[in-house]
Design a protein around this motif. Structure first.
Motif, PDB file in Angstrom:
ATOM      1  N   GLN A 192      -5.158   1.127  -8.909  1.00  0.00           N
ATOM      2  CA  GLN A 192      -6.205   0.940  -7.905  1.00  0.00           C
ATOM      3  C   GLN A 192      -6.471  -0.528  -7.651  1.00  0.00           C
ATOM      4  N   ARG A 201       0.836  -1.205   0.000  1.00  0.00           N
ATOM      5  CA  ARG A 201       0.000   0.000   0.000  1.00  0.00           C
ATOM      6  C   ARG A 201       0.867   1.250   0.000  1.00  0.00           C
ATOM      7  N   CYS A 255       1.957   1.798  -3.464  1.00  0.00           N
ATOM      8  CA  CYS A 255       0.939   2.419  -4.310  1.00  0.00           C
ATOM      9  C   CYS A 255       0.901   3.920  -4.084  1.00  0.00           C
ATOM     10  N   ASP A 256       1.001   4.317  -2.817  1.00  0.00           N
ATOM     11  CA  ASP A 256       0.983   5.758  -2.558  1.00  0.00           C
ATOM     12  C   ASP A 256       2.168   6.441  -3.205  1.00  0.00           C
ATOM     13  N   ARG A 309      -4.472  -1.870  -4.891  1.00  0.00           N
ATOM     14  CA  ARG A 309      -5.014  -1.535  -3.575  1.00  0.00           C
ATOM     15  C   ARG A 309      -6.166  -2.462  -3.207  1.00  0.00           C
TER      16      ARG A 309
END
Lengths: 348, 219, 391
Positions: free
Chosen positions: C288, C204, C207-208, C291
């Motif tokens: 996305q 995560r 991803c950020d 996520r």
């Protein structure tokens, strides 16, 4: 002849030899440092890896190892390539870099040509010759990838000459001279609105010019985000595709040496060159023949670091977006900069 | 506990698909099969292949194309090549037994289309007679069938009339033969015997035994 | 004039000819042919794209594939069912566990066996882990092709956490070969659940990081927005699936819409779509999706049921006669197996329907009139794997 260096009188030929050796050192040393510090180490740390660690302590001899490797490679010229132009192209690029370094002052007497009145004008003129070398490399390689790379390079390099020149004009107006040593002393001895503790590095007053100059330099060097000519994932290596061995080494060193050259020019124009503000020390003393190059190297490192940091971070522009940026954004802003500088110079 | 015979499940949605298709195509629907809750197969005639595609796409809203391929129902005459090469080869079975929705021929082209609105899929099969391995192309129906038809052409030798560019997809240009047909042998198993076979080659004999053998052979 | 050596004459003639050849190509209407050949940094693997250019604009673009064709469909005919799993692992080699699942499910459907719940849940978790491993590589790879080379290193670095977890459970980073008809080969090792949840946290964060560094970068957006727009009806006609389809606005995800018995419906997650259909949309949708996958993994690991790992299957597996089609939402798109069985130890015919085969077929349509750099962007955003195309 010029004033005695460290109290020693040298004959003309001795001085010339010293200057020639000095120029070679001035070109290769920063290039080597750039390659090691930025290409091997800084980018590796940015990409969470270590980079070369084997050759020498912390990989510092890696460049020597690479030079040795390239020197012993086979000399390959593609069968259908235009031999003369193919062989000529890398030398053109490297020659350009050497010629640029000639005009940059590294100390009060550490200049290759004393009192070069045409300084910055000469630098800008000579730096465009490398575009010719790139175009030759692209065309003579008899390879469609090289051709596309060369054509892209031609368009890009010519387009970004203009913002570079226009950005420099602001500096010239403020300094009142084209002579690079004169620009250095104007910055060292000057004052910002009466406060002379920092001299007058044109970094502050010509901040817009500085930004435009650095962007144009990034494009002139062919570094991302302007590396369409090389564009590794599309064109394999663009105009350098067919080159191997010594010629590739010349392109490689030429790329980093010209990064050093442009960083040196930018340091001279905007950061005060080899000098520190006149309020801090006596700039005519002989000690600055030693300190000058060191100060210059430091400033070059800072600017070079900026260039390479941007290189390894940003994606690349498409060439039509690149041209649009140059013609519709950078040139109008630099023209406005010149206008503002002129008005302020006359007013103050 | 008493076992009540279970009533056969009726899959209404899929049965409705078959019914609508039969209504539109009439005689062209020659076979069908439903696995309740799971899938539906329909077999049509070769002449109505293009029409069936258009009906299925426009009237039954199966707008998504999955794949188009072929099945060669001839049992493999080479078996699995897992028998020792010294054993007599078993007699190949030449009975052609086809699968769901029936079939009379050796080659069948099967295509699958999907509907994202009704969440159903449809398998369409068509028989191809051995002497006329050709079918109308589905290019006007689904643009994506281009490469699938090229693959079936090179692998099975089925021509699709109307396809503008039936060139080999995977195989080099001068390749002869159609690899996915069952009578095209899997050359790897011929070149190198299956390593799982025991005693393919005679064990290297010791010197005494070798002498005894040669003496026996000489007698 | 001094006599020229033969070599000099040849060189001169070649130079003139080279000039003439290129000039001739420029002047014909067909344009200059640029062969982004089987060896090229932009095509992931041995895909050959023959591009006809007019200057820098593409007139026509034809992909030539088959350099990696291994003949899987023919090979499956001489293998037994458990042996086929080793084979099909290697179709999409980045999300390798996901390749085995539809085939095993098809065989289980024909044998009328259902794997126990614990096996189904762990299968789903491993499936999602392969999806994360696969798509995080895509994120770095697309940034690499656009020019931001550092992003690729971050992708590889953070992907290692997921690969370590897959290796801890199955023994293989890339080719786990862990699925068996009726369940799984082994149960999970001790401490695996906690480690996997920790690695999901790291994913995560990744991803950020990618959102700030790559997606938010103006140059990246200038290079990808509006490039390679594929409208929904064209996507459906070509049979495109997966994130490419969802990026064109079609709300279809096999995990939600055609459940096959795995545990996706046991947890709470969203299907991500984007209306634009351009390269940026494809990138965004996949980011996305990573996520959402981490969410699925976390929820499934929280509620993992206890129980056996393998259903009761005979030692020698003979699948009864029949035909079955099972398709799952693999990382690259929809992957399906059509298994025809005659009651033998091995299948009679297996048709492997892979996602990339259809995804790549759209390239001639979508690259008309774009520039050469855009071809690379579109290729990167469509995201195919050569093993998936060629089988």
């Amino acid at each position: 002849m010029s004033a005695p260096i460290f109290g020693i009188e040298l004959s003309y030929w001795q001085e010339t030899v010293l200057r020639s050796v000095g120029i070679l050192a001035a070109v290769l040393l920063p290039a080597g440092t750039f390659v090691y510090l930025f290409l091997f180490k800084m980018v590796s740390f940015m990409q969470s890896r270590l980079g070369p660690m084997e050759a020498g302590p912390f990989g510092s001899m890696q460049l020597l190892a690479e030079v040795g490797k390239f020197l012993q490679k086979e000399d390959i010229v593609p069968e259908r390539a235009d031999r003369k132009l193919f062989k000529l192209a890398p030398y053109l690029v490297v020659a350009t870099v050497l010629l640029v370094y000639l005009a940059v002052p590294f100390g009060p007497q550490m200049t290759f040509v004393t009192n070069f009145d045409g300084g910055i004008f000469y630098v800008l003129a000579v730096s465009s010759i490398s575009a010719l070398g790139v175009l030759l490399a692209g065309w003579a390689s008899a390879n469609k990838y090289s051709l596309i790379g060369g054509l892209r390079a031609a368009g890009q390099l010519i387009a970004y000459e203009l913002p570079m020149v226009l950005a420099v004009i602001g500096v010239v107006i403020q300094a009142g001279t084209l002579n690079m040593s004169g620009i250095v002393s104007a910055q060292a001895n000057g004052a910002i609105f009466g406060f002379d503790g920092l001299g007058n590095p044109y970094f502050f007053t010509q901040i817009i010019g500085f930004c435009i100059f650095m962007i144009a330099v990034q494009a002139e060097l062919g570094q991302t985000p302007f590396d369409m000519p090389i564009a590794e994932s599309e064109l394999v290596t663009g105009y350098i595709t067919e080159y191997s061995g010594l010629r590739f080494l010349l392109f490689f060193i030429g790329e980093f040496a010209s990064a050093g050259a442009f960083a040196a020019v930018a340091a001279t124009l905007f950061l005060g060159g080899w000098a520190v503000p006149a309020a801090w020390a006596d700039l005519d003393s002989a000690i600055f023949n030693l300190l000058g190059p060191i100060i210059m190297l430091t400033k070059m490192m800072i600017l070079g670091g900026l260039i390479f940091f941007v290189r390894f971070t940003f994606p690349r522009f498409r060439e039509d977006q690149l041209q649009k940026l140059a013609w519709t954004v950078l040139i109008p802003i630099s023209l406005a900069n010149i206008l503002a500088t002129t008005i302020l110079k006359v007013a103050f | 506990m008493e076992e009540t015979p279970e009533a056969p499940e009726v899959d209404e949605a899929r049965q409705a698909v078959i019914d609508k298709l039969t209504e539109e195509l009439g005689e062209a629907v020659v076979g069908s099969h439903i696995r309740p809750g799971d899938d539906v197969w329909v077999r049509v005639t070769a002449e109505s292949w293009r029409t069936a595609g258009l009906v299925v796409r426009d009237h039954l809203s199966f707008r998504a194309f999955e794949y188009l391929s072929a099945i060669d129902w001839l049992p493999n005459p080479y078996g699995k090549n897992e028998d020792a090469p010294t054993d007599p080869r078993p007699e190949p079975n030449t009975d052609i037994v086809t699968g769901y929705a029936g079939g009379d021929t050796r080659f069948q082209v099967i295509a699958r289309v999907q509907s994202y609105t009704s969440k159903l899929g449809l398998n369409l099969k068509v028989d191809l007679p051995d002497d006329d391995l050709s079918l109308a192309t589905w290019l006007p129906v689904y643009a994506g069938v281009n490469w699938h038809e090229r693959e079936v052409h090179e692998m099975f030798g089925i021509t699709f009339t109307g396809h503008p560019y039936l060139q080999n997809l995977y195989l080099p240009g001068e390749f002869e033969g159609h690899p996915l047909r069952k009578d095209f042998p899997l050359l790897a198993r011929f070149v190198k015997p299956w390593p799982g076979i025991v005693d393919v080659e005679p064990m290297p004999a010791s010197d005494d035994e070798a002498e005894a053998e040669t003496e026996e052979a000489a007698e | 004039m001094t006599a020229l050596t033969e070599r000099q004459q040849l060189a001169y003639a070649n130079a003139q000819a080279a000039d003439g050849r290129v000039n001739l190509e420029f002047e014909t209407d067909e344009g200059m042919t640029l062969n982004m050949g089987p060896q090229h940094p932009a095509t992931h693997g041995t895909l050959r794209i023959v591009v006809k250019l007019d200057g820098e604009e593409v007139i026509s673009c034809e992909p030539v594939m088959g350099y990696m064709h291994r003949g899987y469909e023919k090979l499956t005919e001489v293998r037994t069912y458990p042996q086929v799993t080793t084979l099909i692992n290697r179709i999409d080699w980045l999300g390798s566990f996901a390749n085995e699942v539809p085939f095993i499910l098809a065989a289980e459907k024909l044998m009328d066996i259902e794997a126990p719940p614990r096996a189904q849940w762990i299968r789903t978790v491993l499936f999602e882990l392969s999806r994360i491993a696969n798509i995080s590589l895509f994120v770095g790879d697309m940034a690499l092709h656009i020019g931001a080379i550092s992003a690729a290193f971050y992708a590889f670095r953070d992907r290692e956490y997921v690969l370590n977890q897959i290796e801890a459970a199955t023994g293989g980073r890339f080719h786990p070969n862990f699925d068996r008809i009726g369940g799984l080969k082994d149960d999970l090792p001790k401490g695996w659940i906690a480690d996997t949840k920790a690695s999901m946290e790291k994913i995560r964060d990744f991803c950020d990081e990618m959102e700030t560094l790559v997606e938010g970068n103006e140059i990246f957006q200038a290079r990808t927005r509006g490039i390679g727009v594929i409208p929904a009806d064209v996507a459906l006609a070509y049979g495109m699936t997966g994130a490419n389809l969802r990026a064109s606005g079609v709300d279809w995800d096999l995990r939600r819409d055609q459940p096959v018995g795995l545990a996706w419906n046991e947890c709470d997650w969203n299907v991500v779509t984007h209306p634009d259909g351009d390269s940026f949309a494809r990138f965004w949708v996949r980011l996305q999706e990573i996520r959402e996958s981490t969410k699925i993994v976390d929820q499934l690991l929280d509620g993992l049921p206890a129980g056996p790992i393998m259903a009761k299957v005979p030692r020698i597996i003979k699948v009864p006669e029949g035909e079955a089609w099972v398709a799952t939402e693999n990382p690259l798109g929809e992957m399906g197996y059509y298994v025809v069985s005659k009651g033998d130890l091995g299948p009679f015919r297996v048709k492997i329907r892979t996602a990339s085969f259809n995804n790549v077929a759209v390239i001639p349509w979508v690259t008309r009139g774009v520039y050469v750099p855009d071809v690379v962007t579109i290729l990167a955003s469509l995201y195919f794997i050569l093993g998936d195309i060629d089988r």
